[in-house]
Design an enzyme around this catalytic site. Structure first.
Site, mmCIF file in Angstrom:
data_model
loop_
_atom_site.group_PDB
_atom_site.id
_atom_site.type_symbol
_atom_site.label_atom_id
_atom_site.label_comp_id
_atom_site.label_asym_id
_atom_site.label_seq_id
_atom_site.Cartn_x
_atom_site.Cartn_y
_atom_site.Cartn_z
ATOM 1 N N HIS A 86 -11.335 1.135 1.182
ATOM 2 C CA HIS A 86 -10.886 -0.025 1.606
ATOM 3 C C HIS A 86 -10.850 -0.242 3.228
ATOM 4 O O HIS A 86 -10.926 0.743 3.910
ATOM 5 C CB HIS A 86 -9.266 -0.200 1.391
ATOM 6 C CG HIS A 86 -8.706 -1.405 1.391
ATOM 7 N ND1 HIS A 86 -8.147 -1.785 2.319
ATOM 8 C CD2 HIS A 86 -8.497 -2.327 0.509
ATOM 9 C CE1 HIS A 86 -7.723 -3.218 2.383
ATOM 10 N NE2 HIS A 86 -7.919 -3.513 0.974
ATOM 11 N N GLU A 152 -14.946 -7.488 -0.613
ATOM 12 C CA GLU A 152 -13.920 -8.067 0.094
ATOM 13 C C GLU A 152 -14.305 -8.158 1.603
ATOM 14 O O GLU A 152 -14.287 -7.426 2.398
ATOM 15 C CB GLU A 152 -12.694 -6.922 0.082
ATOM 16 C CG GLU A 152 -12.288 -6.346 -1.473
ATOM 17 C CD GLU A 152 -10.926 -5.804 -1.258
ATOM 18 O OE1 GLU A 152 -10.046 -6.606 -1.902
ATOM 19 O OE2 GLU A 152 -10.757 -4.835 -0.776
HETATM 20 P P1 PGA Z 1 -5.034 -9.585 0.355
HETATM 21 O O1 PGA Z 1 -5.576 -8.154 0.346
HETATM 22 O O2 PGA Z 1 -4.988 -10.232 -1.014
HETATM 23 O O3 PGA Z 1 -3.839 -9.544 0.948
HETATM 24 O O4 PGA Z 1 -5.859 -10.309 1.121
HETATM 25 C C1 PGA Z 1 -6.715 -7.781 -0.619
HETATM 26 C C2 PGA Z 1 -6.882 -6.556 -0.380
HETATM 27 O O5 PGA Z 1 -6.868 -5.864 0.759
HETATM 28 O O6 PGA Z 1 -7.445 -5.678 -1.254
#
Ligand code: PGA
Length: 229
Positions: A86, A152
């Site tokens: 992450h 992401e």
């Molecule tokens: P968010 O986070 O939905 O708050 O943007 C997603 C993540 O970090 O997995």
């Protein structure tokens, strides 16, 4: 088509009372979601028959590693998944430790969700594909087992910003074509009850990894409702 809903609770809920309220509110939805809570609360979710995973694991399986959580114990307690790589953790790890974490998770029969994504600078320079290809290759060096990817963009996490739908679709196609099996690819980054109707139209998305919007169980229920039709 139904989408996978994975919830990254980060460090948002910090008392047992809040966790119990959250569980009570979502009990009916438990088979439709996977929750990644703070590790200290994972057992609460498991006792209530939720599917769970941790937000990180150690690159090592056991031994003198103060403060770490091993894949062995995550599996033993009854969790099924682990998030690895992450962006909020990448500053404390490198490609080698990410690769070791994935190996350790797979050796212990955990399902791996590998998070990848470009930062704003790389996005603006049109380098997204180059960045994520490199992240995938390094993370999966000498690994052949199946994993799940969560795309992401770093600049979309917690900001309320998202790439355009066609950009997400293009990147997900690109990721899927890098694999010789039918990999599941999630999208994460500011997914909310407000944009889920649009995002779910993107055909090649297998699901979503949701952070801040999922902290409110009512918002999460709205997201589940839209994505399970
Ligand atoms: P968010 O986070 O939905 O708050 O943007 C997603 C993540 O970090 O997995």
């Amino acid at each position: 088509m139904k989408k996978l809903i994975f919830v990254n609770l980060k460090m948002y809920l910090n008392t047992i009372k809040d966790i119990q309220n959250y569980i009570d509110n979502l009990k009916k939805e438990k088979d439709k979601i996977v929750i990644f809570p703070q590790a200290i609360y994972i057992n609460e979710f498991i006792q209530n028959n939720f599917h769970t995973g941790t937000q990180n694991i150690s690159a090592y399986e056991k031994g003198a590693h103060t403060g770490e959580i091993s894949a062995l114990s995550v599996k033993d307690i009854g969790a099924e998944y682990v998030l690895i790589g992450h962006s909020e953790l990448r500053e404390y790890e490198n490609n080698k430790t990410i690769n070791q974490k994935i190996k350790s998770a797979l050796d212990n029969n955990l399902k791996v969700v590998l998070c990848i994504g470009e930062n704003l600078e790389s996005y603006n320079q049109n380098k997204t594909k180059e960045i994520i290809k490199n992240q995938i290759e390094k993370a999966l060096e000498k690994i052949n087992q199946e994993i799940i990817i969560s795309y992401e963009p770093v600049w979309a996490i917690g900001t309320g910003l998202t790439p355009k739908e066609e950009e997400i679709k293009d990147i997900i196609d690109y990721i899927k074509n890098l694999f010789n099996y039918q990999i599941k690819v999630l999208y994460g980054g500011s997914v909310s009850e407000k944009n889920i109707n649009k995002l779910k139209q993107i055909k090649n998305i297998d699901g979503f990894l949701i952070g801040s919007a999922a902290v409110n169980p009512n918002n999460l229920k709205k997201i589940i409702e839209v994505t399970q039709k």
